[in-house]
Design an enzyme around this catalytic site. Sequence first.
Site, PDB file in Angstrom:
ATOM      1  N   CYS A 135       0.727  -1.171   0.039  1.00 20.94           N
ATOM      2  CA  CYS A 135       0.040  -0.080  -0.093  1.00 20.94           C
ATOM      3  C   CYS A 135       0.857   1.106   0.039  1.00 20.94           C
ATOM      4  CB  CYS A 135      -1.077  -0.008   1.272  1.00 20.94           C
ATOM      5  SG  CYS A 135      -2.309   1.207   1.235  1.00 20.94           S
TER       6      CYS A 135
ATOM      7  N   CYS B  23      -1.072   8.089   7.503  1.00 19.79           N
ATOM      8  CA  CYS B  23      -2.269   7.651   7.343  1.00 19.79           C
ATOM      9  C   CYS B  23      -3.387   7.735   8.316  1.00 19.79           C
ATOM     10  CB  CYS B  23      -2.233   6.763   6.115  1.00 19.79           C
ATOM     11  SG  CYS B  23      -1.355   7.227   4.418  1.00 19.79           S
TER      12      CYS B  23
ATOM     13  N   CYS C 145       8.054   3.827   5.918  1.00 19.87           N
ATOM     14  CA  CYS C 145       6.968   3.710   5.006  1.00 19.87           C
ATOM     15  C   CYS C 145       7.732   3.435   3.464  1.00 19.87           C
ATOM     16  CB  CYS C 145       6.217   5.095   4.420  1.00 19.87           C
ATOM     17  SG  CYS C 145       7.042   6.419   4.091  1.00 19.87           S
TER      18      CYS C 145
END
Length: 244
Positions: free
Chosen positions: A131, A214, A240
């Site tokens: 993702c 997020c 990330c």
Amino acid sequence: MTATTTTGPRSDGAPARAERLRALAERAGRELEGAPALDILRWAADAFGPRLCVTSSMEDAVVAHLASRALPGVDVLFLDTGYHFPETIGTRDAVAAVMEVNVITLAPAATVAEQDAAHGPRLFERDPDRCCAMRKVQVLERGLASYDAWATGLRRDESPTRANTPVVGWDPRREKVKIAPIAAWSQADVEAYVAEHGVLTNPLLQDGYASIGCAPCTRRVAAGEDPRAGRWAGLGKTECGLHG
């Protein structure tokens, strides 16, 4: 001013140019270690001019503010993953409105709905690395294509994986000079700069969040916890992929 883009060409420099930039980064990293953050950014502004940008998660606008003092109108890249807290989007809009910077919002190739249709819903739970790759890493790759150097807010005290961050280094994957002007700062240094200059910060920092990403992958942290403990909690993930 705020602009939005979803795609951009990949610009791979010639080997000789990349080697020149790498040598410049390594030399500057040695010479600027211990220099004030503003001096580091003034060097970057002189060296790269409009081919320098800042990336910001809009947790705060400290590096954007510093860069605006060194290079008024500097481009500030913001990755809109589609999963941000409303407060983060509000901080971005406020920065664009009041600071002497050019905020550029970069979006993934696929919307959240399109990603859900292709890969199933809640990919961030099942495969957070994938993702992040689609909604952050690939987006940044495109966004950096027209720049030679990018400045970030990485700090050595944030986590063990960032403890050796140079103030100026070489990003071999993207063949860019990577600048971390506040690498040696503490959280107290950040707070002092914010207070002195009235810098915008994300209101979630006053609501128990120490590191903001997020919304589905970020939680508040308890007293005494590592500041990044609220990111991808329980998933064994700490980064990330933008910075390594």
